[in-house]
Scaffold this motif. Structure first.
Motif, PDB file in Angstrom:
ATOM      1  N   VAL A 432       0.836  -1.204   0.000  1.00  0.00           N
ATOM      2  CA  VAL A 432       0.000   0.000   0.000  1.00  0.00           C
ATOM      3  C   VAL A 432       0.870   1.252   0.000  1.00  0.00           C
ATOM      4  O   VAL A 432       0.609   2.210  -0.743  1.00  0.00           O
ATOM      5  N   VAL A 433       1.922   1.258   0.815  1.00  0.00           N
ATOM      6  CA  VAL A 433       2.841   2.407   0.838  1.00  0.00           C
ATOM      7  C   VAL A 433       3.460   2.615  -0.540  1.00  0.00           C
ATOM      8  O   VAL A 433       3.564   3.752  -1.036  1.00  0.00           O
ATOM      9  N   GLY A 434       3.867   1.518  -1.185  1.00  0.00           N
ATOM     10  CA  GLY A 434       4.441   1.605  -2.525  1.00  0.00           C
ATOM     11  C   GLY A 434       3.458   2.181  -3.532  1.00  0.00           C
ATOM     12  O   GLY A 434       3.832   2.988  -4.387  1.00  0.00           O
ATOM     13  N   LEU A 435       2.203   1.760  -3.442  1.00  0.00           N
ATOM     14  CA  LEU A 435       1.188   2.279  -4.359  1.00  0.00           C
ATOM     15  C   LEU A 435       0.953   3.772  -4.141  1.00  0.00           C
ATOM     16  O   LEU A 435       0.741   4.529  -5.101  1.00  0.00           O
ATOM     17  N   VAL A 436       1.010   4.200  -2.881  1.00  0.00           N
ATOM     18  CA  VAL A 436       0.867   5.631  -2.584  1.00  0.00           C
ATOM     19  C   VAL A 436       2.024   6.409  -3.203  1.00  0.00           C
ATOM     20  O   VAL A 436       1.834   7.480  -3.807  1.00  0.00           O
ATOM     21  N   VAL A 437       3.245   5.873  -3.056  1.00  0.00           N
ATOM     22  CA  VAL A 437       4.420   6.525  -3.655  1.00  0.00           C
ATOM     23  C   VAL A 437       4.273   6.591  -5.176  1.00  0.00           C
ATOM     24  O   VAL A 437       4.574   7.612  -5.799  1.00  0.00           O
ATOM     25  N   LEU A 438       3.785   5.511  -5.774  1.00  0.00           N
ATOM     26  CA  LEU A 438       3.607   5.472  -7.232  1.00  0.00           C
ATOM     27  C   LEU A 438       2.604   6.526  -7.691  1.00  0.00           C
ATOM     28  O   LEU A 438       2.847   7.250  -8.670  1.00  0.00           O
ATOM     29  N   VAL A 439       1.482   6.629  -6.993  1.00  0.00           N
ATOM     30  CA  VAL A 439       0.464   7.627  -7.347  1.00  0.00           C
ATOM     31  C   VAL A 439       1.026   9.037  -7.194  1.00  0.00           C
ATOM     32  O   VAL A 439       0.803   9.918  -8.037  1.00  0.00           O
ATOM     33  N   ALA A 440       1.796   9.268  -6.119  1.00  0.00           N
ATOM     34  CA  ALA A 440       2.385  10.593  -5.898  1.00  0.00           C
ATOM     35  C   ALA A 440       3.374  10.941  -7.013  1.00  0.00           C
ATOM     36  O   ALA A 440       3.416  12.084  -7.482  1.00  0.00           O
ATOM     37  N   GLN A 441       4.160   9.950  -7.454  1.00  0.00           N
ATOM     38  CA  GLN A 441       5.110  10.193  -8.538  1.00  0.00           C
ATOM     39  C   GLN A 441       4.389  10.536  -9.835  1.00  0.00           C
ATOM     40  O   GLN A 441       4.808  11.436 -10.568  1.00  0.00           O
ATOM     41  N   ARG A 442       3.310   9.835 -10.119  1.00  0.00           N
ATOM     42  CA  ARG A 442       2.552  10.126 -11.346  1.00  0.00           C
ATOM     43  C   ARG A 442       1.942  11.518 -11.301  1.00  0.00           C
ATOM     44  O   ARG A 442       1.953  12.257 -12.299  1.00  0.00           O
ATOM     45  N   GLY A 443       1.417  11.886 -10.121  1.00  0.00           N
ATOM     46  CA  GLY A 443       0.848  13.219  -9.991  1.00  0.00           C
ATOM     47  C   GLY A 443       1.901  14.293 -10.158  1.00  0.00           C
ATOM     48  O   GLY A 443       1.671  15.315 -10.815  1.00  0.00           O
ATOM     49  N   ARG A 444       3.083  14.058  -9.613  1.00  0.00           N
ATOM     50  CA  ARG A 444       4.180  15.016  -9.739  1.00  0.00           C
ATOM     51  C   ARG A 444       4.619  15.154 -11.192  1.00  0.00           C
ATOM     52  O   ARG A 444       4.845  16.252 -11.689  1.00  0.00           O
ATOM     53  N   ASN A 445       4.713  14.016 -11.882  1.00  0.00           N
ATOM     54  CA  ASN A 445       5.138  14.042 -13.286  1.00  0.00           C
ATOM     55  C   ASN A 445       4.120  14.756 -14.180  1.00  0.00           C
ATOM     56  O   ASN A 445       4.485  15.493 -15.096  1.00  0.00           O
ATOM     57  N   ARG A 446       2.833  14.506 -13.923  1.00  0.00           N
ATOM     58  CA  ARG A 446       1.802  15.203 -14.698  1.00  0.00           C
ATOM     59  C   ARG A 446       1.872  16.702 -14.429  1.00  0.00           C
ATOM     60  O   ARG A 446       1.697  17.526 -15.331  1.00  0.00           O
TER      61      ARG A 446
END
Length: 454
Positions: A432-446
């Motif tokens: 779950v922590v990894g998925l949160v990090v992944l979502v945050a990275q995608r939001g940052r990149n967008r």
């Protein structure tokens, strides 16, 4: 300071490792006498068919080894399962595979360091086990930082020592069996005591599989291997086969010498952890008990060395691709090692190992979670074989690219289901922590309009 950073970022990993060196890293991480610590547990669970357990486990893990061999040929990149899942399944699954593998690669060395600290504390009780644990971390980290070649040479010497000790055990056991006969029926290590139970053997396999975790670390060194993907593929397969042979041989002999019935061991869980040592003590003598204990102490520290090196390569690969801070994805120009990634892995491992060493239940807490990350990453590895070869490549080799991955996933899911509840919870939280990090990275990149692939 900026100039040093630039030099580090442009330096590359050097190809200095042959097949033998790669196998040294794999066998060091696994440890030739890995069954010693779990022999009693497996003997009790399998009703005495402990050699059969390791035979089945070797075949079961063979599916994963074959998938590693396929993907290392297609994607010869450091980071192993992280790189494979990115190529076969996409950026998101690739990050998840690397994130889950990181849990395993960071905690298995911590367990190994703790084993070393416990063994040395038993020999020198006046020095606390956490002190021995810290010393083991510092020595092996220093070796890893000198360069992969130096660590491989020292690792080969330690591995040779472990193999010699194992050979001494085999010869001593053979002498005792020839002189005094076996304590159990000669076929019982494969057929069980009082009859063969497939259910009991399969239940024990879920524990025995943990002895093999580490052979996959070989794939992390593909960018430092002479012969690259072909050498790594051979080393992965040969390492697993050799480990399986060593495991079956030593557990077969130990089971023949074991004076305690499996049913008695099952009724006395406290005796299971020391069952191998107790058997050696009673059948051969105290001298061999001490020799094996010292070998395990040194071998555990260098198993952690190999694990720390693999963890450093995984952190480096994820940093290089921007999935972890990019300052971790650089190589030191002088030593050609990912120094920052190695030191980061060493610090995390040190904290976990010392925390566990200072707690009475630390070993139980740590060992309960080490397998979930690796096994989850292995599932994604098998899926990446199908994704790369069948979905993207249109392969019609249904055996290697269809049947083997599917069977591999089936085995791994069965093992995960049998894992301890605590391990399942920790693995789920880490995911779950990894998925949160992944979502945050995608939001940052967008937000930056970087154009990074999803």
């Amino acid at each position: 300071m900026a100039r040093v950073s630039t030099q580090a970022s442009t330096a590359g990993l050097r190809r200095t490792l042959g097949v033998r060196d790669l196998m040294v890293y794999g066998l060091l991480f696994i440890a030739p006498m890995a069954p010693v610590g779990v022999f009693g547990v497996l003997d009790a669970k399998s009703h005495g068919a402990v050699a059969a357990v390791y035979l089945v486990a070797t075949v079961a893990m063979g599916f994963t080894a074959l998938s590693y061999a396929e993907m290392v040929r297609a994607v010869p990149r450091a980071g192993s399962v992280f790189a494979y899942a990115r190529a076969g399944l996409g950026e998101g699954p690739g990050f998840v595979a690397g994130w889950m593998a990181m849990l395993d690669y960071l905690l298995i060395p911590a367990v190994a360091y703790l084993f070393s600290g416990i063994a040395l504390n038993s020999l020198v009780p006046d020095v606390s086990r956490w002190v021995w644990t810290v010393l083991a971390v510092l020595v092996t980290t220093a070796l890893n930082l000198t360069g992969v070649r130096t660590a491989a040479v020292v690792g080969f010497a330690v591995l040779a020592m472990e193999v010699v000790v194992l050979a001494v055990f085999v010869v001593a056991a053979a002498v005792v069996l020839a002189r005094d006969g076996a304590a159990r029926d000669w076929g019982s290590p494969f057929g069980g005591v009082g009859g063969f139970s497939l259910t009991a053997v399969l239940s024990a396999v879920s524990v025995a599989v943990l002895s093999y975790l580490g052979f996959d670390a070989i794939a992390s060194f593909v960018e430092e291997a002479v012969g690259a993907s072909a050498a790594v593929a051979r080393a992965v397969l040969w390492c697993l086969a050799l480990a399986g042979l060593l495991f079956v041989t030593q557990t077969y002999l130990a089971a023949l010498l074991e004076p305690t019935a499996p049913q008695q061991l099952a009724a006395d869980p406290e005796a299971q952890g020391s069952a191998f040592y107790d058997t050696v003590e009673s059948a051969v003598g105290h001298w061999l008990h001490v020799l094996i204990a010292v070998s395990k102490a040194v071998g555990a520290a260098f198993a952690a060395l190999a694990g720390q090196a693999a963890a450093g390569r995984l952190v480096f690969a994820m940093g290089r691709e921007g999935r972890l801070p990019r300052l971790l994805g650089v190589v030191d120009e002088r030593t050609a090692v990912p120094r920052r990634a190695l030191l980061t892995a060493a610090v995390v491992t040190l904290v976990a190992a010392v925390w566990a060493a200072r707690r009475d239940d630390g070993l139980d807490q740590l060992t309960s979670v080490v397998n979930v990350g690796a096994l989850t990453a292995f599932v994604l590895l098998h899926a990446s074989v199908v994704g790369w070869y069948v979905v993207r490549g249109g392969s019609r080799d249904w055996l290697r690219h269809g049947v083997v991955p599917v069977l591999g996933v089936a085995v791994l899911v069965a093992v995960l289901v049998e894992a301890a509840h605590t391990a399942q919870v920790v693995g789920a939280v880490w995911l779950v922590v990894g998925l949160v990090v992944l979502v945050a990275q995608r939001g940052r990149n967008r937000g930056r309009g970087s154009g990074t692939r999803p």
